[in-house]
Enzyme design. Structure first.
Site, PDB file in Angstrom:
ATOM      1  N   HIS A  72       0.841  -1.191   0.000  1.00 13.43           N
ATOM      2  CA  HIS A  72       0.000   0.000   0.000  1.00 13.43           C
ATOM      3  C   HIS A  72       0.877   1.242   0.000  1.00 13.43           C
ATOM      4  O   HIS A  72       1.845   1.314   0.746  1.00 13.43           O
ATOM      5  CB  HIS A  72      -0.873   0.039   1.263  1.00 13.43           C
ATOM      6  CG  HIS A  72      -2.108  -0.776   1.134  1.00 13.43           C
ATOM      7  ND1 HIS A  72      -3.137  -0.722   2.030  1.00 13.43           N
ATOM      8  CD2 HIS A  72      -2.489  -1.665   0.184  1.00 13.43           C
ATOM      9  CE1 HIS A  72      -4.097  -1.548   1.640  1.00 13.43           C
ATOM     10  NE2 HIS A  72      -3.722  -2.138   0.536  1.00 13.43           N
ATOM     11  N   TYR A 200     -10.710   4.668   5.866  1.00 11.49           N
ATOM     12  CA  TYR A 200     -11.153   5.012   7.222  1.00 11.49           C
ATOM     13  C   TYR A 200     -12.316   5.992   7.097  1.00 11.49           C
ATOM     14  O   TYR A 200     -12.177   7.022   6.440  1.00 11.49           O
ATOM     15  CB  TYR A 200     -10.025   5.694   8.008  1.00 11.49           C
ATOM     16  CG  TYR A 200      -8.851   4.800   8.329  1.00 11.49           C
ATOM     17  CD1 TYR A 200      -7.869   4.528   7.378  1.00 11.49           C
ATOM     18  CD2 TYR A 200      -8.716   4.222   9.594  1.00 11.49           C
ATOM     19  CE1 TYR A 200      -6.790   3.714   7.681  1.00 11.49           C
ATOM     20  CE2 TYR A 200      -7.635   3.406   9.901  1.00 11.49           C
ATOM     21  CZ  TYR A 200      -6.677   3.150   8.948  1.00 11.49           C
ATOM     22  OH  TYR A 200      -5.613   2.342   9.245  1.00 11.49           O
ATOM     23  N   PRO A 287      -6.671  -0.143  18.132  1.00 11.71           N
ATOM     24  CA  PRO A 287      -6.209  -0.575  16.800  1.00 11.71           C
ATOM     25  C   PRO A 287      -6.288   0.487  15.697  1.00 11.71           C
ATOM     26  O   PRO A 287      -5.792   0.252  14.595  1.00 11.71           O
ATOM     27  CB  PRO A 287      -7.134  -1.754  16.478  1.00 11.71           C
ATOM     28  CG  PRO A 287      -8.330  -1.544  17.328  1.00 11.71           C
ATOM     29  CD  PRO A 287      -7.875  -0.850  18.567  1.00 11.71           C
ATOM     30  N   LYS A 291      -0.880   0.170  15.255  1.00 11.09           N
ATOM     31  CA  LYS A 291       0.480   0.201  15.792  1.00 11.09           C
ATOM     32  C   LYS A 291       0.867  -1.000  16.651  1.00 11.09           C
ATOM     33  O   LYS A 291       2.056  -1.202  16.911  1.00 11.09           O
ATOM     34  CB  LYS A 291       0.682   1.477  16.635  1.00 11.09           C
ATOM     35  CG  LYS A 291       0.675   2.754  15.817  1.00 11.09           C
ATOM     36  CD  LYS A 291       1.889   2.842  14.916  1.00 11.09           C
ATOM     37  CE  LYS A 291       1.767   3.942  13.896  1.00 11.09           C
ATOM     38  NZ  LYS A 291       2.311   3.609  12.600  1.00 11.09           N
ATOM     39  N   TYR A 377       1.632   7.360  10.448  1.00  7.89           N
ATOM     40  CA  TYR A 377       0.944   6.149   9.993  1.00  7.89           C
ATOM     41  C   TYR A 377       1.940   5.141   9.439  1.00  7.89           C
ATOM     42  O   TYR A 377       1.913   3.963   9.786  1.00  7.89           O
ATOM     43  CB  TYR A 377      -0.088   6.523   8.920  1.00  7.89           C
ATOM     44  CG  TYR A 377      -1.018   5.398   8.570  1.00  7.89           C
ATOM     45  CD1 TYR A 377      -2.124   5.114   9.367  1.00  7.89           C
ATOM     46  CD2 TYR A 377      -0.799   4.603   7.445  1.00  7.89           C
ATOM     47  CE1 TYR A 377      -2.978   4.071   9.058  1.00  7.89           C
ATOM     48  CE2 TYR A 377      -1.641   3.556   7.122  1.00  7.89           C
ATOM     49  CZ  TYR A 377      -2.738   3.295   7.930  1.00  7.89           C
ATOM     50  OH  TYR A 377      -3.584   2.260   7.627  1.00  7.89           O
TER      51      TYR A 377
HETATM   52  C1  PHB Z   1      -6.186  -4.556   9.634  1.00  6.13           C
HETATM   53  O1  PHB Z   1      -5.975  -4.785   8.431  1.00  6.13           O
HETATM   54  O2  PHB Z   1      -6.483  -5.440  10.439  1.00  6.13           O
HETATM   55  C2  PHB Z   1      -6.088  -3.144  10.113  1.00  6.13           C
HETATM   56  C3  PHB Z   1      -5.635  -2.160   9.255  1.00  6.13           C
HETATM   57  C4  PHB Z   1      -5.564  -0.860   9.690  1.00  6.13           C
HETATM   58  C5  PHB Z   1      -5.933  -0.534  10.986  1.00  6.13           C
HETATM   59  C6  PHB Z   1      -6.365  -1.524  11.853  1.00  6.13           C
HETATM   60  C7  PHB Z   1      -6.450  -2.836  11.416  1.00  6.13           C
HETATM   61  O3  PHB Z   1      -5.868   0.736  11.393  1.00  6.13           O
END
Ligand code: PHB
Ligand code: APR
Length: 386
Positions: A72, A200, A287, A291, A377
């Site tokens: 990504h 998000y 989550p 991190k 990030y």
């Molecule tokens: C995930 O792919 O499990 C995942 C990705 C981004 C996040 C949290 C979990 O911020």
């Protein structure tokens, strides 16, 4: 039994540490409470920072990740019915990878076994002894037999519920905590992800996130009440809320679902005498910033290097600094995780909602705002003191 480093816990922190030590020619033994099958099936996070990719490459457990992981270069943020793309790669020169934590655990266990690093699954009644002395030991039970492992150092990599942290005297240990008034419902669905990069969403109905596991499976999350159980979330309601909050979603059979509470936790210091904590044993993050896994691998990187310096060169400076160095990144990650969580979740409060909008607009329309989010990030570069 005798070894240089007794590692309690065979999650990402413990396994990575064992492989780094092996690479440096330092002996270690891993004790894991659960079965191999159990730890390999536990569905967890999946976003790897550049630093994490680098560590997995260094210990030579990256070939399947490079084949099956999804690279990504950015993320999308959705608010006020609009999707904004943040090109993290362009803003930072660094990249991310989506590859499930349990896939890393599978690859690492295979490498541990192939390299003949002793690992004992289903080790029960694990207890640390004589941690105040120069000769600590770990007792445990295996196949009904009592065993003892003498070691120079103990690495407590046994997660939040493990025994290691609690072996640090209460008077020495300071636990700091922050709770959030909501939980996440997480699911795996057999449906190709609609958004090619993580999306998000901030929405008045609550936060949602679309991530993935490969190109055929979506990893989806929904903000739910912290009083909710899975019974309150029949499939129809899940898809309706995901569609509403994310704008659109590809539906498919749900393979796995669970509810996770959201909290921040740090136990300081991360060392007591010859016991060193790494990963969830010392800290938990919500989550939202992805991190948790990356911090666990970073602790292992720092601790592995510090133990290798001790064992090879008799140089104890990095061991003495381990806790303060590791905690620097832990607190950076705590701050970022709290910032992301507060920016994206519904608090049922109009003032908070306007502040969130201002934060989101700053991150999506001003370079300094975008850079701050992107740099955190993707993870700040790794060094010997961060
Ligand atoms: C995930 O792919 O499990 C995942 C990705 C981004 C996040 C949290 C979990 O911020
Ligand atoms: N003895 C031996 N092993 C134990 C004990 C014990 N008393 N208690 C727990 N364990 C094992 C658990 O079964 C688990 O396999 O320790 C391991 C800890 O692994 P994780 O919980 O995965 O923690 P860590 O390696 O620090 O990785 C952190 O996991 O929880 C996620 O979001 C978190 O992604 C992050 C990652």
């Amino acid at each position: 039994m005798r070894t240089a480093v007794g590692i309690i816990g065979g999650g990402p922190a413990g396994l990575t540490l064992a492989l780094l030590l092996h690479e440096a020619g330092v002996e270690a033994v891993v004790l894991e409470a659960r079965s191999r099958q159990y730890v390999e099936r536990r569905v967890r996070a999946g976003l790897l920072e550049q630093n994490t990719i680098d560590v997995l490459e260094k210990i030579g457990v990256d070939s399947r990740m490079h084949r099956e992981g999804v690279e990504h270069s950015g993320i999308s943020l959705r608010f006020a019915e609009q999707v904004h793309h943040l090109n993290v790669m362009e803003l930072t020169g660094r990249r991310m990878m989506i590859y499930g934590q349990q896939e890393i655990v599978k690859d690492e266990i295979a490498a541990v076994l192939e390299r003949d690093i002793p690992i004992f699954f289903e080790a029960s009644e694990v207890a640390i002894h004589d941690i105040d002395s120069d000769h600590p030991s770990i007792s445990f039970t295996r196949d009904g037999e009592a065993e003892r492992l003498d070691c120079d150092f103990v690495a407590g990599c046994d997660g939040y519920h493990g025994v290691s942290r609690k072996s640090i005297p209460a008077g020495v240990r300071k636990e700091l905590e922050h709770a959030y008034p909501f939980s996440w419902l997480g699911l795996l669905a057999a449906a190709p992800p609609l958004s090619k990069e993580n999306l998000y969403a901030q929405h008045e109905a609550g936060f949602a996130l679309q991530s993935m596991r490969g190109h055929e499976v979506s990893r989806l999350y929904l903000q739910v009440s912290d009083r909710d159980s899975l019974d309150e979330w029949p499939e129809e309601r899940i898809w309706e809320q995901l569609g509403l909050r994310l704008g659109r979603v590809n539906e498919g059979p749900i393979i796995e679902r669970s509810i996770t509470t959201m909290r921040s936790f740090v136990s300081e210091p991360m060392q007591y005498r010859r016991l060193f904590l790494a990963g969830d044993a010392a800290h938990v993050v919500p989550p939202t910033g992805a991190k948790g896994l990356n911090l666990a691998i970073n602790d292992a990187r720092l601790l592995g290097a510090a133990l290798a310096s001790h064992q090879r060169d008799g140089d104890d400076r990095a061991l003495a600094d381990y806790s303060s160095v590791a905690l620097r990144r832990v607190w950076r990650a705590q701050e970022f995780s709290k910032y992301m969580t507060e920016m994206l979740h519904d608090y049922g409060d109009d003032f908070q909602q306007r502040v969130q909008r201002a934060r989101l607009e700053y991150a999506t329309s001003h370079e300094a705002g975008a850079k701050t989010l992107a740099e955190n990030y993707v993870g700040l570069p790794a060094s010997a003191d961060f």
